[in-house]
Design a protein around this motif. Structure first.
Motif, PDB file in Angstrom:
ATOM      1  N   PRO A  21     -15.681   9.237   4.700  1.00 39.18           N
ATOM      2  CA  PRO A  21     -16.001  10.563   4.916  1.00 39.18           C
ATOM      3  C   PRO A  21     -17.338  10.957   4.382  1.00 39.18           C
ATOM      4  O   PRO A  21     -17.830  10.471   3.531  1.00 39.18           O
ATOM      5  CB  PRO A  21     -15.075  11.570   4.169  1.00 39.18           C
ATOM      6  CG  PRO A  21     -14.344  10.359   2.980  1.00 39.18           C
ATOM      7  CD  PRO A  21     -14.530   8.940   3.831  1.00 39.18           C
ATOM      8  N   PRO A  22     -18.023  11.881   5.212  1.00 41.44           N
ATOM      9  CA  PRO A  22     -19.397  12.378   4.608  1.00 41.44           C
ATOM     10  C   PRO A  22     -19.180  12.829   3.102  1.00 41.44           C
ATOM     11  O   PRO A  22     -18.142  13.700   2.727  1.00 41.44           O
ATOM     12  CB  PRO A  22     -19.955  13.297   5.701  1.00 41.44           C
ATOM     13  CG  PRO A  22     -18.608  13.868   6.611  1.00 41.44           C
ATOM     14  CD  PRO A  22     -17.582  12.697   6.050  1.00 41.44           C
ATOM     15  N   GLY A  23     -20.026  12.683   2.300  1.00 40.77           N
ATOM     16  CA  GLY A  23     -20.118  13.478   0.871  1.00 40.77           C
ATOM     17  C   GLY A  23     -19.681  12.317  -0.089  1.00 40.77           C
ATOM     18  O   GLY A  23     -19.609  12.543  -1.142  1.00 40.77           O
ATOM     19  N   GLY A  24     -19.346  11.346   0.338  1.00 41.43           N
ATOM     20  CA  GLY A  24     -18.938  10.331  -0.492  1.00 41.43           C
ATOM     21  C   GLY A  24     -17.640  10.394  -1.265  1.00 41.43           C
ATOM     22  O   GLY A  24     -16.782  11.205  -0.891  1.00 41.43           O
ATOM     23  N   ALA A  25     -17.306   9.441  -2.173  1.00 40.19           N
ATOM     24  CA  ALA A  25     -16.239   9.686  -3.105  1.00 40.19           C
ATOM     25  C   ALA A  25     -16.134  10.777  -3.999  1.00 40.19           C
ATOM     26  O   ALA A  25     -15.144  11.080  -4.547  1.00 40.19           O
ATOM     27  CB  ALA A  25     -15.920   8.485  -3.891  1.00 40.19           C
ATOM     28  N   LEU A  26     -16.929  11.301  -4.481  1.00 38.76           N
ATOM     29  CA  LEU A  26     -17.009  12.350  -5.357  1.00 38.76           C
ATOM     30  C   LEU A  26     -16.581  14.031  -4.612  1.00 38.76           C
ATOM     31  O   LEU A  26     -16.561  14.919  -5.483  1.00 38.76           O
ATOM     32  CB  LEU A  26     -18.304  12.638  -6.001  1.00 38.76           C
ATOM     33  CG  LEU A  26     -18.582  11.265  -7.125  1.00 38.76           C
ATOM     34  CD1 LEU A  26     -19.946  11.522  -7.488  1.00 38.76           C
ATOM     35  CD2 LEU A  26     -17.773  11.255  -8.000  1.00 38.76           C
ATOM     36  N   SER A  27     -16.750  13.976  -3.526  1.00 40.68           N
ATOM     37  CA  SER A  27     -16.333  15.259  -2.754  1.00 40.68           C
ATOM     38  C   SER A  27     -15.071  16.083  -3.160  1.00 40.68           C
ATOM     39  O   SER A  27     -14.805  17.074  -3.034  1.00 40.68           O
ATOM     40  CB  SER A  27     -16.399  15.210  -1.120  1.00 40.68           C
ATOM     41  OG  SER A  27     -15.498  14.127  -0.879  1.00 40.68           O
ATOM     42  N   PHE A  28     -14.032  14.983  -3.591  1.00 42.15           N
ATOM     43  CA  PHE A  28     -12.810  15.251  -4.159  1.00 42.15           C
ATOM     44  C   PHE A  28     -12.631  15.891  -5.515  1.00 42.15           C
ATOM     45  O   PHE A  28     -11.760  16.656  -6.020  1.00 42.15           O
ATOM     46  CB  PHE A  28     -11.609  14.508  -3.808  1.00 42.15           C
ATOM     47  CG  PHE A  28     -11.872  13.380  -4.847  1.00 42.15           C
ATOM     48  CD1 PHE A  28     -10.954  13.403  -6.130  1.00 42.15           C
ATOM     49  CD2 PHE A  28     -12.594  12.099  -4.668  1.00 42.15           C
ATOM     50  CE1 PHE A  28     -11.118  12.434  -6.961  1.00 42.15           C
ATOM     51  CE2 PHE A  28     -12.563  11.083  -5.584  1.00 42.15           C
ATOM     52  CZ  PHE A  28     -11.796  11.398  -6.766  1.00 42.15           C
TER      53      PHE A  28
END
Length: 137
Positions: A21-28
């Motif tokens: 997903p766009p934004g990488g793994a830190l978006s959550f």
């Protein structure tokens, strides 16, 4: 040179993988932090305050105080020794309970003797009954 980024997505879908997903793994991370803060201020912090207040009440117990146990037994503290409290629940009836079994403090027996309480309640009831009878006439 043409942009072929869409081919990478098609290949990932064909292999059964989801594209990153766009934004990488830190978006959550921000929603997770917000949920933790809500839980802390709504559930954890009030419970810690309640426990601290109960601990303080148990540490400040004194002989002669009227208490109610967690099981609903009313009595007067006669002796405190470490974690064991001796309660007088009736004339010549004393029981030993754990300090942690005390639910709340009602007051001290020195402020108002046990025998006077019942007599004063009866007098108050009689006064109320007399007032009601006079109002009816």
């Amino acid at each position: 040179m043409p942009d072929l980024g869409w081919i990478h997505i098609l290949v990932a879908q064909a292999e059964g993988q989801q594209p990153e997903p766009p934004g990488g793994a830190l978006s959550f991370l921000p929603p997770l932090i917000i949920m933790f803060l809500i839980f802390y201020f709504v559930l954890i912090r009030p419970e810690q305050k309640k426990q601290a207040k109960a601990r303080q009440m148990l540490n400040e117990l004194k002989e002669g105080e009227n208490i109610v146990t967690l099981s609903g037994i009313h009595g007067t503290i006669k002796k405190i020794k470490d974690d064991v409290v001796t309660l007088q629940i009736a004339d010549n009836v004393r029981i030993k309970i754990e300090r942690s079994a005390i639910g709340r403090v009602k007051g001290t027996s020195e402020s108002r003797p046990e025998g006077k309480k019942d007599k004063d309640k009866d007098k108050d009831k009689d006064k109320e009954t007399d007032k009601d009878e006079k109002d009816k006439e």
